[in-house]
Write an enzyme that holds these catalytic residues in place. Structure first.
Site, short mmCIF file in Angstrom:
data_model
loop_
_atom_site.label_atom_id
_atom_site.label_comp_id
_atom_site.label_asym_id
_atom_site.label_seq_id
_atom_site.Cartn_x
_atom_site.Cartn_y
_atom_site.Cartn_z
N THR A 148 0.81 -1.21 0.00
CA THR A 148 0.00 0.00 0.00
C THR A 148 0.84 1.26 0.00
O THR A 148 1.96 1.28 0.55
CB THR A 148 -0.91 0.01 1.25
OG1 THR A 148 -1.50 1.30 1.39
CG2 THR A 148 -0.14 -0.29 2.52
N TYR A 168 -1.62 0.12 9.94
CA TYR A 168 -1.88 -0.60 8.68
C TYR A 168 -0.65 -0.51 7.77
O TYR A 168 -0.12 -1.53 7.31
CB TYR A 168 -3.12 -0.01 8.02
CG TYR A 168 -3.33 -0.46 6.60
CD1 TYR A 168 -3.45 -1.81 6.29
CD2 TYR A 168 -3.38 0.46 5.54
CE1 TYR A 168 -3.63 -2.23 4.98
CE2 TYR A 168 -3.57 0.05 4.24
CZ TYR A 168 -3.68 -1.29 3.96
OH TYR A 168 -3.85 -1.70 2.67
#
Ligand code: UDP
Length: 327
Positions: free
Chosen positions: A117, A141
């Site tokens: 990501t 995350y």
């Protein structure tokens, strides 16, 4: 013979990847614990219910299907949640991925496509985000995904695990045929939340922060159509099959849109108002995440042709009105 193990194949991106794999002649085997995924979304190949942390189950699935590669989508993926419950992110994403990677290597399955990501880059003012940019994640995350990237590097050095890492920007849209789409319970991502508000399924969209250092005060993101995104994965798999070596690719378009701009486009596409309110910043959110790389276009031949906001919102809206999963 062309079997690919797709973790998270019952989820939003994984289910679209299974469709793309099947269309290209592969057999996608979905491995998913159904915590956030839907069995109804497994339409393109066999289903194996299991958890990433269950090594014995993973070993059995590798033995049964003998995949030529792994595409690893299964993950917890909400920035806000990761700030409130970091333990789940480190356990599921990092320990889970480590278990999967060890099982893959033990099964001599050494081609691995990984969903990373842009959140691994963090908030970097005025920096063009390309694959060589420093990674300073500001949420659990992003930190969990960066850790998995490091694990992959170490397993390549020790065991020859060839990997393609895709650093996604913001994924949106849905399969134009309506077979699969985005369906989270609860939903937290901007476009589906906004469509829920337009449709009266929730009272309003809350804009998470209006005091960012951007032209209209709201966060800026680079949106990619899920069908374009999964096409890149098929290209990444071919890259590995052609022995081109491990590589990292950003998957973004290079165009950034603020939350308010996404609202404006949604108004135009649906011809309806977006009920909304202004709220505080969401912990962990970066001000601006826009890809500054064309490596995927140049090296993989990727063409993100469906990744206009109009196209993404149109496809998401069609799915929103007609599609859902029951289980
Ligand atoms: N966002 C928002 N309201 C919502 C959901 C998201 O204002 O209900 C904003 C969020 O703060 C971020 C952008 O929309 O700036 C994209 O958020 P999303 O959760 O879709 O993806 P993320 O960038 O966190 O992966």
């Amino acid at each position: 013979m062309n079997t690919v193990l797709v973790t998270g194949g019952a989820g939003y991106i994984g289910s679209h990847a299974c469709k793309a794999l099947k269309a290209t002649g592969y057999t996608p085997v979905t491995y998913d614990n159904l915590v956030t995924g839907w069995e109804d979304a497994v339409k393109f190949g066999p289903f194996e219910c299991g958890d990433l942390l269950d090594r014995a189950r993973l070993d059995a699935v590798f033995q049964k299907h003998n995949p030529i590669a792994v595409m690893h989508f299964a993950a917890l993926s909400q920035v806000g949640e990761s700030m409130q419950d970091p333990g789940s992110y480190w356990r599921n994403n990092v320990a889970g991925s480590l278990t999967l990677i060890e099982a893959a290597v033990a099964a001599r399955c050494t081609k691995f496509v990984f969903s990373s990501t842009c959140a691994t880059y963090g908030d970097q003012d005025n920096v063009v985000l390309n694959e060589d940019s420093a990674q300073h994640p500001i949420n659990a995350y992003g930190a969990s995904k960066r850790a998995i990237e490091d694990i992959l590097k170490d397993f390549e050095a020790a065991f020859g695990l060839r990997h393609v890492i895709f650093r996604y920007f913001n994924v949106a849209g849905a399969d134009p045929d309506g077979e699969v789409g985005e369906f989270h319970r609860p939903e937290t991502h901007l476009i589906p939340v906004l469509l829920d508000a337009i449709d009266g399924k929730r009272d309003a969209l809350t804009i998470h922060g209006t005091d960012y250092a951007t032209p209209d005060g709201t966060c800026i993101r680079d949106y990619v159509h899920v069908c374009d995104l999964v096409d890149a994965h098929v290209l990444g798999l071919k890259w590995l099959q052609e022995d081109k070596g491990s590589r990292i690719f950003n998957l973004g378009t290079g165009s950034g849109f603020s939350v308010r701009e996404v609202m404006d486009h949604s108004r135009t596409v649906t011809n309806r108002d977006v009920p909304h309110r202004e709220g505080p910043r969401r912990p962990g959110d970066c001000t601006k995440l826009v890809s500054g790389s064309v490596r995927a276009e140049q090296e993989l031949g990727w063409r993100p042709e469906r990744s206009t906001l109009k196209h993404m919102i149109t496809d998401a809206w069609r799915w929103h009105q007609n599609g859902h999963y029951d289980s």
